[in-house]
Design a protein around this motif. Sequence first.
Motif, mmCIF file in Angstrom:
data_model
loop_
_atom_site.group_PDB
_atom_site.id
_atom_site.type_symbol
_atom_site.label_atom_id
_atom_site.label_comp_id
_atom_site.label_asym_id
_atom_site.label_seq_id
_atom_site.Cartn_x
_atom_site.Cartn_y
_atom_site.Cartn_z
ATOM 1 N N LEU A 29 3.723 4.768 -5.509
ATOM 2 C CA LEU A 29 4.962 4.447 -4.822
ATOM 3 C C LEU A 29 5.114 5.211 -3.508
ATOM 4 N N ASN A 30 4.786 6.490 -3.483
ATOM 5 C CA ASN A 30 4.996 7.277 -2.261
ATOM 6 C C ASN A 30 4.149 6.801 -1.086
ATOM 7 N N PRO A 31 2.849 6.519 -1.266
ATOM 8 C CA PRO A 31 2.125 5.969 -0.106
ATOM 9 C C PRO A 31 2.630 4.592 0.302
ATOM 10 N N LEU A 32 3.076 3.794 -0.665
ATOM 11 C CA LEU A 32 3.626 2.479 -0.330
ATOM 12 C C LEU A 32 4.880 2.619 0.530
ATOM 13 N N LEU A 33 5.807 3.486 0.129
ATOM 14 C CA LEU A 33 7.028 3.688 0.912
ATOM 15 C C LEU A 33 6.714 4.292 2.281
ATOM 16 N N ASN A 64 6.395 -3.370 -10.493
ATOM 17 C CA ASN A 64 7.206 -4.354 -9.759
ATOM 18 C C ASN A 64 7.718 -3.828 -8.419
ATOM 19 N N TYR A 65 7.087 -2.819 -7.871
ATOM 20 C CA TYR A 65 7.551 -2.254 -6.602
ATOM 21 C C TYR A 65 7.619 -3.288 -5.493
ATOM 22 N N LEU A 66 6.587 -4.104 -5.387
ATOM 23 C CA LEU A 66 6.514 -5.056 -4.282
ATOM 24 C C LEU A 66 7.630 -6.091 -4.356
ATOM 25 N N SER A 67 7.962 -6.537 -5.550
ATOM 26 C CA SER A 67 9.073 -7.489 -5.671
ATOM 27 C C SER A 67 10.405 -6.791 -5.438
ATOM 28 N N GLN A 68 10.557 -5.555 -5.920
ATOM 29 C CA GLN A 68 11.791 -4.811 -5.701
ATOM 30 C C GLN A 68 12.026 -4.540 -4.218
ATOM 31 N N LEU A 69 10.949 -4.305 -3.485
ATOM 32 C CA LEU A 69 11.038 -4.022 -2.052
ATOM 33 C C LEU A 69 10.952 -5.287 -1.200
ATOM 34 N N ASN A 70 10.772 -6.431 -1.852
ATOM 35 C CA ASN A 70 10.615 -7.703 -1.150
ATOM 36 C C ASN A 70 9.449 -7.639 -0.161
ATOM 37 N N ARG A 71 8.327 -7.075 -0.631
ATOM 38 C CA ARG A 71 7.153 -6.889 0.223
ATOM 39 C C ARG A 71 5.890 -7.398 -0.462
ATOM 40 N N LEU A 74 2.326 -6.949 0.891
ATOM 41 C CA LEU A 74 1.554 -5.712 0.784
ATOM 42 C C LEU A 74 0.758 -5.615 -0.518
ATOM 43 N N LYS A 75 0.680 -6.721 -1.255
ATOM 44 C CA LYS A 75 -0.002 -6.690 -2.552
ATOM 45 C C LYS A 75 -1.444 -6.204 -2.429
ATOM 46 N N ASP A 76 -2.187 -6.744 -1.473
ATOM 47 C CA ASP A 76 -3.606 -6.382 -1.344
ATOM 48 C C ASP A 76 -3.782 -4.903 -1.016
ATOM 49 N N ILE A 77 -2.993 -4.392 -0.089
ATOM 50 C CA ILE A 77 -3.148 -2.984 0.289
ATOM 51 C C ILE A 77 -2.691 -2.068 -0.852
ATOM 52 N N PHE A 78 -1.637 -2.446 -1.561
ATOM 53 C CA PHE A 78 -1.174 -1.650 -2.691
ATOM 54 C C PHE A 78 -2.246 -1.583 -3.773
#
Length: 186
Positions: A29-33, A64-71, A74-78
């Motif tokens: 989560l931290n690198p994603l944010l 579910n971070y990507l859906s929560q952040l509406n991003r 970024l699925k591939d990079i995550f």
Amino acid sequence: MHVFIAAGLLPLLEQKSVNILEMGFGSGLNPLLTLIESEKSDHLIHFETVEAYPISLDQASQLNYLSQLNRGDLKDIFLKFHTAQSGELVRHGHFSFAKHLTKLEDAHFETKFDLVYYDAFSPLDQEELWTPEIFIHITTFLNPGAILVSYCCKGTFKRSLKAAGFQIEKIPGPPGKREMIRAVYP
């Protein structure tokens, strides 16, 4: 967002580039944010993380971070954060990332860091990650004036930071937590 981005990264964005060391990659989560924050400006952000016990790709793909952040974009990079080999450099825009699959006490870096996201499990769960020796080890990788942020505010943690030469500041914590630590390495 409160502990690592608002209290750590945002105060450093007057610099053109920021090198970040994270203890505890965990779920990513931290690198994603941090990557999302890097997209808001032209700042170069280099992010390295240490994780001795990574979660599985199956577990990571269920987050579910990507859906929560509406991003969803970024699925591939995550997923690349989770599948990258130890030390492999991953780039996305102005953001670069490397994960080191090792214990913190065994980690060594060529990079000098401006910011540390200290996101280890609590001192009750991983006492060995909250000792003066660990923080002295971390200081060998820091630029002068580097900041360390953590949700933890235990007395043993503050004493360990002081023993390693950090100057400590208690600041308001995130919702549900009265205070947290921001420490500066002079």
